[in-house]
Design an enzyme around this catalytic site. Structure first.
Site, short mmCIF file in Angstrom:
data_model
loop_
_atom_site.label_atom_id
_atom_site.label_comp_id
_atom_site.label_asym_id
_atom_site.label_seq_id
_atom_site.Cartn_x
_atom_site.Cartn_y
_atom_site.Cartn_z
CE LYS A 1 -2.47 -2.20 3.52
NZ LYS A 1 -3.03 -2.40 4.76
N GLY A 2 2.39 1.07 0.28
CA GLY A 2 2.99 2.30 0.59
C GLY A 2 3.11 3.21 -0.57
CG ASP B 1 15.15 -0.57 4.29
OD1 ASP B 1 16.20 -0.03 4.30
OD2 ASP B 1 14.50 -1.08 5.23
NE ARG C 1 -0.41 1.85 4.82
CZ ARG C 1 0.67 0.92 4.51
NH1 ARG C 1 1.66 1.73 3.91
NH2 ARG C 1 0.95 -0.09 4.96
CD GLU D 1 8.36 -0.56 -3.16
OE1 GLU D 1 7.49 -0.01 -2.71
OE2 GLU D 1 8.66 -1.61 -2.83
CG ASP D 2 6.79 2.56 0.16
OD1 ASP D 2 7.70 1.70 -0.43
OD2 ASP D 2 5.99 2.26 0.97
CE LYS E 1 14.90 3.74 5.65
NZ LYS E 1 14.26 2.94 6.82
CG ASP F 1 3.21 0.85 7.24
OD1 ASP F 1 3.78 0.60 6.43
OD2 ASP F 1 2.85 0.00 8.14
P1 IMP Z 1 13.07 -3.66 1.11
O1 IMP Z 1 12.44 -5.02 0.77
O2 IMP Z 1 13.65 -3.81 2.53
O3 IMP Z 1 13.74 -2.77 0.28
O4 IMP Z 1 11.63 -2.85 1.94
C1 IMP Z 1 10.87 -2.29 1.23
C2 IMP Z 1 9.65 -2.07 1.69
O5 IMP Z 1 9.70 -2.03 3.25
C3 IMP Z 1 9.01 -0.82 1.40
O6 IMP Z 1 8.13 -0.91 0.42
C4 IMP Z 1 8.26 -0.40 2.65
O7 IMP Z 1 6.96 -0.70 2.72
C5 IMP Z 1 8.96 -1.15 3.84
N1 IMP Z 1 9.88 0.16 4.50
C6 IMP Z 1 11.46 0.29 4.53
N2 IMP Z 1 11.83 1.19 4.97
C7 IMP Z 1 10.54 1.75 5.64
C8 IMP Z 1 10.64 2.94 6.40
O8 IMP Z 1 11.71 3.60 6.73
N3 IMP Z 1 9.48 3.24 6.76
C9 IMP Z 1 8.40 2.53 6.56
N4 IMP Z 1 8.30 1.49 5.76
C10 IMP Z 1 9.59 1.24 5.09
MG MG Z 2 5.73 -0.52 0.34
#
Ligand code: IMP
Ligand code: MG
Length: 187
Positions: A47-48, A108, A171, A104-105, A137, A165
């Protein structure tokens, strides 16, 4: 009821800064696709990315379809599980006529997008796939991923707002901020 403002320690990126990034990113995407004869599919991740997606698609000046995909990698904590599960697919299961832009939001660890890029390329057969993430990030990256369009590089802090979130809340803040430490402590 508590107001969100009470829980925010610091605004990291303001509404105005986000809107500036949305406009810049749209011009970059338009420039890249101006000579393309394939259709464009803007694919938001639920949903982000919904808030970013809504602003981006209104600003985008070319013909495009939209759709959503839902994957989950986060439980209720602030750490990525690394295990991806597909919760819902876009309507079309063959995207060979489309240049897909994944919205994508935040990027990470990269676990989610690594999986998603592979899925859209290899299972849904998109003609091309580009990645657009509002936040990046890099400190926490585990998978090597190329971002085609990005809003802001941010430090290794957990952010909320503008779609992002903490435990499904925050959100709907129009800006992005960092929560007060006691919010996590009270969990
Ligand atoms: P990844 O798979 O670790 O890259 O994470 C991606 C998902 O983790 C994003 O689409 C977010 O939903 C969530 N996420 C990662 N960092 C944050 C943050 O700082 N705040 C909120 N959601 C996060
Ligand atoms: Mg997300």
């Amino acid at each position: 009821m508590r107001k969100y403002e009470q829980d925010i320690a610091k605004v990291l990126v303001s509404e105005q800064e986000i809107q500036g990034a949305v406009r810049r990113i749209c011009r970059e995407i338009e420039n890249d696709f101006k000579d393309s004869d394939k259709k464009i599919l803007i694919m938001g991740t639920l949903k982000g990315a919904v808030v970013f997606m809504a602003d981006l698609m209104k600003e985008f000046n070319y013909r495009a379809e939209i759709d959503f995909i839902k994957v989950s990698s986060y439980g209720s904590s602030t750490d990525s599980s690394g295990t991806i599960s597909l919760k819902s697919e876009p309507d079309r299961n063959d995207l060979s006529d489309y240049n897909v832009i994944i919205i994508e939001d935040i990027l990470d660890t990269g676990n989610t997008l690594h999986w998603l890029l592979n899925h859209v390329k290899n299972d849904l057969h998109a003609n091309t796939v580009k990645l657009c993430a509002l936040f990046n990030k890099p400190d926490r990256r585990k998978k090597d991923i190329k971002i085609d369009y990005q809003g802001f590089v941010i430090p290794d802090e957990f952010i909320v707002g503008y779609g992002l979130d903490y435990n499904e809340e925050y959100r709907n803040l129009p800006y992005v901020g960092i929560l007060k430490p006691e919010i996590y402590a009270n969990k």
